[in-house]
Design a protein around this motif. Structure first.
Motif, PDB file in Angstrom:
ATOM      1  N   ASP A 156       0.827  -1.217   0.000  1.00  0.00           N
ATOM      2  CA  ASP A 156       0.000   0.000   0.000  1.00  0.00           C
ATOM      3  C   ASP A 156       0.855   1.260   0.000  1.00  0.00           C
ATOM      4  O   ASP A 156       0.519   2.253  -0.644  1.00  0.00           O
ATOM      5  CB  ASP A 156      -0.930   0.016   1.219  1.00  0.00           C
ATOM      6  CG  ASP A 156      -2.087  -0.957   1.080  1.00  0.00           C
ATOM      7  OD1 ASP A 156      -2.274  -1.504  -0.028  1.00  0.00           O
ATOM      8  OD2 ASP A 156      -2.804  -1.172   2.076  1.00  0.00           O
ATOM      9  N   ALA A 157       1.975   1.201   0.735  1.00  0.00           N
ATOM     10  CA  ALA A 157       2.846   2.382   0.826  1.00  0.00           C
ATOM     11  C   ALA A 157       3.586   2.642  -0.479  1.00  0.00           C
ATOM     12  O   ALA A 157       3.915   3.782  -0.794  1.00  0.00           O
ATOM     13  CB  ALA A 157       3.842   2.203   1.967  1.00  0.00           C
ATOM     14  N   CYS A 158       3.844   1.571  -1.233  1.00  0.00           N
ATOM     15  CA  CYS A 158       4.763   1.691  -2.383  1.00  0.00           C
ATOM     16  C   CYS A 158       4.064   1.683  -3.739  1.00  0.00           C
ATOM     17  O   CYS A 158       4.617   2.176  -4.724  1.00  0.00           O
ATOM     18  CB  CYS A 158       5.769   0.548  -2.324  1.00  0.00           C
ATOM     19  SG  CYS A 158       7.373   0.963  -3.026  1.00  0.00           S
ATOM     20  N   ILE A 159       2.869   1.115  -3.821  1.00  0.00           N
ATOM     21  CA  ILE A 159       2.282   0.840  -5.136  1.00  0.00           C
ATOM     22  C   ILE A 159       2.020   2.110  -5.951  1.00  0.00           C
ATOM     23  O   ILE A 159       2.042   2.083  -7.187  1.00  0.00           O
ATOM     24  CB  ILE A 159       0.981   0.001  -4.977  1.00  0.00           C
ATOM     25  CG1 ILE A 159       0.515  -0.582  -6.316  1.00  0.00           C
ATOM     26  CG2 ILE A 159      -0.128   0.824  -4.344  1.00  0.00           C
ATOM     27  CD1 ILE A 159       1.387  -1.682  -6.830  1.00  0.00           C
ATOM     28  N   GLY A 160       1.795   3.216  -5.271  1.00  0.00           N
ATOM     29  CA  GLY A 160       1.546   4.466  -5.993  1.00  0.00           C
ATOM     30  C   GLY A 160       2.713   4.853  -6.886  1.00  0.00           C
ATOM     31  O   GLY A 160       2.525   5.435  -7.967  1.00  0.00           O
ATOM     32  N   PHE A 161       3.932   4.515  -6.458  1.00  0.00           N
ATOM     33  CA  PHE A 161       5.117   4.848  -7.256  1.00  0.00           C
ATOM     34  C   PHE A 161       5.170   3.972  -8.510  1.00  0.00           C
ATOM     35  O   PHE A 161       5.543   4.438  -9.584  1.00  0.00           O
ATOM     36  CB  PHE A 161       6.380   4.696  -6.410  1.00  0.00           C
ATOM     37  CG  PHE A 161       6.441   5.699  -5.293  1.00  0.00           C
ATOM     38  CD1 PHE A 161       6.793   7.016  -5.549  1.00  0.00           C
ATOM     39  CD2 PHE A 161       6.088   5.344  -4.003  1.00  0.00           C
ATOM     40  CE1 PHE A 161       6.819   7.966  -4.533  1.00  0.00           C
ATOM     41  CE2 PHE A 161       6.115   6.280  -2.982  1.00  0.00           C
ATOM     42  CZ  PHE A 161       6.467   7.600  -3.246  1.00  0.00           C
ATOM     43  N   LEU A 162       4.799   2.697  -8.364  1.00  0.00           N
ATOM     44  CA  LEU A 162       4.769   1.828  -9.545  1.00  0.00           C
ATOM     45  C   LEU A 162       3.689   2.295 -10.529  1.00  0.00           C
ATOM     46  O   LEU A 162       3.917   2.347 -11.744  1.00  0.00           O
ATOM     47  CB  LEU A 162       4.507   0.373  -9.148  1.00  0.00           C
ATOM     48  CG  LEU A 162       4.385  -0.581 -10.338  1.00  0.00           C
ATOM     49  CD1 LEU A 162       5.710  -0.696 -11.085  1.00  0.00           C
ATOM     50  CD2 LEU A 162       3.898  -1.961  -9.899  1.00  0.00           C
ATOM     51  N   ARG A 163       2.533   2.648  -9.989  1.00  0.00           N
ATOM     52  CA  ARG A 163       1.455   3.150 -10.863  1.00  0.00           C
ATOM     53  C   ARG A 163       1.941   4.376 -11.631  1.00  0.00           C
ATOM     54  O   ARG A 163       1.660   4.535 -12.817  1.00  0.00           O
ATOM     55  CB  ARG A 163       0.234   3.502 -10.028  1.00  0.00           C
ATOM     56  CG  ARG A 163      -0.557   2.289  -9.573  1.00  0.00           C
ATOM     57  CD  ARG A 163      -1.682   2.710  -8.643  1.00  0.00           C
ATOM     58  NE  ARG A 163      -2.664   1.654  -8.462  1.00  0.00           N
ATOM     59  CZ  ARG A 163      -3.733   1.495  -9.238  1.00  0.00           C
ATOM     60  NH1 ARG A 163      -3.968   2.326 -10.221  1.00  0.00           N
ATOM     61  NH2 ARG A 163      -4.567   0.500  -9.021  1.00  0.00           N
ATOM     62  N   ALA A 164       2.655   5.249 -10.932  1.00  0.00           N
ATOM     63  CA  ALA A 164       3.176   6.456 -11.588  1.00  0.00           C
ATOM     64  C   ALA A 164       4.214   6.091 -12.649  1.00  0.00           C
ATOM     65  O   ALA A 164       4.265   6.718 -13.718  1.00  0.00           O
ATOM     66  CB  ALA A 164       3.782   7.374 -10.538  1.00  0.00           C
ATOM     67  N   GLN A 165       5.030   5.067 -12.362  1.00  0.00           N
ATOM     68  CA  GLN A 165       6.022   4.637 -13.351  1.00  0.00           C
ATOM     69  C   GLN A 165       5.327   4.099 -14.606  1.00  0.00           C
ATOM     70  O   GLN A 165       5.751   4.376 -15.729  1.00  0.00           O
ATOM     71  CB  GLN A 165       6.932   3.548 -12.753  1.00  0.00           C
ATOM     72  CG  GLN A 165       7.945   4.090 -11.756  1.00  0.00           C
ATOM     73  CD  GLN A 165       8.678   2.972 -11.038  1.00  0.00           C
ATOM     74  OE1 GLN A 165       8.077   2.230 -10.232  1.00  0.00           O
ATOM     75  NE2 GLN A 165       9.961   2.826 -11.300  1.00  0.00           N
ATOM     76  N   ILE A 166       4.262   3.349 -14.397  1.00  0.00           N
ATOM     77  CA  ILE A 166       3.518   2.823 -15.553  1.00  0.00           C
ATOM     78  C   ILE A 166       2.936   3.986 -16.357  1.00  0.00           C
ATOM     79  O   ILE A 166       3.010   4.005 -17.592  1.00  0.00           O
ATOM     80  CB  ILE A 166       2.402   1.859 -15.089  1.00  0.00           C
ATOM     81  CG1 ILE A 166       3.005   0.615 -14.434  1.00  0.00           C
ATOM     82  CG2 ILE A 166       1.507   1.466 -16.270  1.00  0.00           C
ATOM     83  CD1 ILE A 166       1.989  -0.285 -13.731  1.00  0.00           C
ATOM     84  N   ALA A 167       2.395   4.962 -15.654  1.00  0.00           N
ATOM     85  CA  ALA A 167       1.817   6.127 -16.345  1.00  0.00           C
ATOM     86  C   ALA A 167       2.885   6.912 -17.098  1.00  0.00           C
ATOM     87  O   ALA A 167       2.626   7.467 -18.166  1.00  0.00           O
ATOM     88  CB  ALA A 167       1.109   7.023 -15.334  1.00  0.00           C
ATOM     89  N   ALA A 168       4.093   6.966 -16.540  1.00  0.00           N
ATOM     90  CA  ALA A 168       5.175   7.717 -17.190  1.00  0.00           C
ATOM     91  C   ALA A 168       5.706   6.987 -18.416  1.00  0.00           C
ATOM     92  O   ALA A 168       5.932   7.591 -19.462  1.00  0.00           O
ATOM     93  CB  ALA A 168       6.314   7.951 -16.190  1.00  0.00           C
ATOM     94  N   VAL A 169       5.892   5.683 -18.295  1.00  0.00           N
ATOM     95  CA  VAL A 169       6.446   4.898 -19.411  1.00  0.00           C
ATOM     96  C   VAL A 169       5.384   4.683 -20.495  1.00  0.00           C
ATOM     97  O   VAL A 169       5.687   4.680 -21.684  1.00  0.00           O
ATOM     98  CB  VAL A 169       6.987   3.537 -18.888  1.00  0.00           C
ATOM     99  CG1 VAL A 169       7.444   2.651 -20.035  1.00  0.00           C
ATOM    100  CG2 VAL A 169       8.143   3.769 -17.901  1.00  0.00           C
ATOM    101  N   GLN A 170       4.143   4.514 -20.083  1.00  0.00           N
ATOM    102  CA  GLN A 170       3.040   4.229 -21.009  1.00  0.00           C
ATOM    103  C   GLN A 170       3.355   3.030 -21.916  1.00  0.00           C
ATOM    104  O   GLN A 170       3.368   3.158 -23.139  1.00  0.00           O
ATOM    105  CB  GLN A 170       2.711   5.453 -21.849  1.00  0.00           C
ATOM    106  CG  GLN A 170       2.221   6.623 -21.014  1.00  0.00           C
ATOM    107  CD  GLN A 170       1.679   7.765 -21.856  1.00  0.00           C
ATOM    108  OE1 GLN A 170       2.123   8.007 -22.970  1.00  0.00           O
ATOM    109  NE2 GLN A 170       0.723   8.469 -21.329  1.00  0.00           N
ATOM    110  N   PRO A 171       3.631   1.886 -21.312  1.00  0.00           N
ATOM    111  CA  PRO A 171       3.941   0.705 -22.136  1.00  0.00           C
ATOM    112  C   PRO A 171       2.704   0.241 -22.889  1.00  0.00           C
ATOM    113  O   PRO A 171       1.571   0.494 -22.455  1.00  0.00           O
ATOM    114  CB  PRO A 171       4.368  -0.336 -21.092  1.00  0.00           C
ATOM    115  CG  PRO A 171       3.610   0.050 -19.856  1.00  0.00           C
ATOM    116  CD  PRO A 171       3.548   1.548 -19.871  1.00  0.00           C
ATOM    117  N   LYS A 172       2.948  -0.441 -24.015  1.00  0.00           N
ATOM    118  CA  LYS A 172       1.816  -1.059 -24.730  1.00  0.00           C
ATOM    119  C   LYS A 172       1.368  -2.311 -23.990  1.00  0.00           C
ATOM    120  O   LYS A 172       0.210  -2.710 -24.091  1.00  0.00           O
ATOM    121  CB  LYS A 172       2.253  -1.460 -26.148  1.00  0.00           C
ATOM    122  CG  LYS A 172       2.405  -0.315 -27.114  1.00  0.00           C
ATOM    123  CD  LYS A 172       2.681  -0.887 -28.502  1.00  0.00           C
ATOM    124  CE  LYS A 172       3.076   0.208 -29.462  1.00  0.00           C
ATOM    125  NZ  LYS A 172       3.786  -0.321 -30.639  1.00  0.00           N
TER     126      LYS A 172
END
Ligand code: SF4
Length: 245
Positions: A156-172
């Protein structure tokens, strides 16, 4: 399943195994890369995550890393040597997500550099990518003690950073490696053996859950399933597997 169907299935499995061996240089039963035993992972209950909001979205990877800082948001900071943020192409079309750093990753600060990481690099190469073409990250960015699974409060403490990384990279496309990564990202309690090989979706991005490379090191007979999943990923990306040399 009748006899003909069983024979067809056996032939298909053999073809997959031979393809895997030819492309990675590793036989299904090859145990040259050793890995410590890892306990089975517990299910992650479906729930809303505290830091799963979009508050960090719209940030660049550099801004996300800066926001993370010398993070002490969960108890995992107490034993870590390095934060393992993520590595790779910031415009990658393909992203791999694991559960958390191990000892080698904690030492180096880079995800998937130990024995499981070496296998992942082989898999990426067999798919026709270089490691630096893709982006690799984990659900939590600090090593859980004794390689245990990340706990709910840590996720819960960390997942927001991964979500942000996904949003930044925008992988297919995202490949989730192992049960904690798959269950966390997809917010499900379905077992990894039922999830693997099934297309899922995370906020509009296709997701392929598959087995974690460390599991393959312990159970090499399952490499063929991962190779089937990765073939489906290459196809979904509109690519062809590289010609064998
Ligand atoms: Fe911070 Fe994530 Fe490390 Fe916890 S695991 S201390 S939230 S970076």
């Amino acid at each position: 399943m009748n006899v003909n169907e069983e024979l067809h299935d056996i032939v298909r499995q053999l073809k997959t195994e031979l393809e895997w061996a030819a492309r990675t240089g590793m036989l299904i039963e090859d145990r040259r890369i050793e890995s410590p035993a890892v306990a089975p992972v517990p299910s992650v209950p479906k729930r809303e995550t505290a830091s799963g909001s979009h508050s960090k979205q719209g940030m660049s990877l550099a801004e996300i890393r800066e926001d993370l800082g010398d993070c002490t948001r969960c108890k995992l900071h107490q034993g870590r040597k390095n934060i393992v943020f993520g590595v790779g192409n910031q415009n990658a079309e393909l992203m791999f997500i694991g559960e958390g750093p191990g000892a080698d990753e904690d030492r180096s600060g880079e995800p998937f550099v130990g024995p499981a990481g070496q296998l992942l690099t082989k898999i990426i190469g067999a798919m026709g990518f270089k490691r630096e073409d893709v982006y690799i990250a984990n659900i939590v960015k600090c090593r859980p003690p004794k390689n245990r699974d990340p706990e709910r409060d840590e996720i819960d403490a960390c997942i927001g950073f991964l979500r942000a990384q996904i949003a930044a990279v925008q992988p297919k496309l995202i490949v989730c490696l192992g049960r904690p990564a798959s269950q966390t990202l997809l917010e499900t309690t379905t077992s990894s053996s039922r999830l693997r090989g099934q297309w899922k979706n995370f906020e509009g991005v296709d997701v392929m859950p598959t087995f974690h490379p460390s599991y393959l090191l312990r159970s090499p007979e399952n490499k063929r399933f991962v190779w089937e999943d990765m073939q489906a990923v290459v196809k979904k990306l509109g690519r062809n597997l590289p010609k064998r040399s």
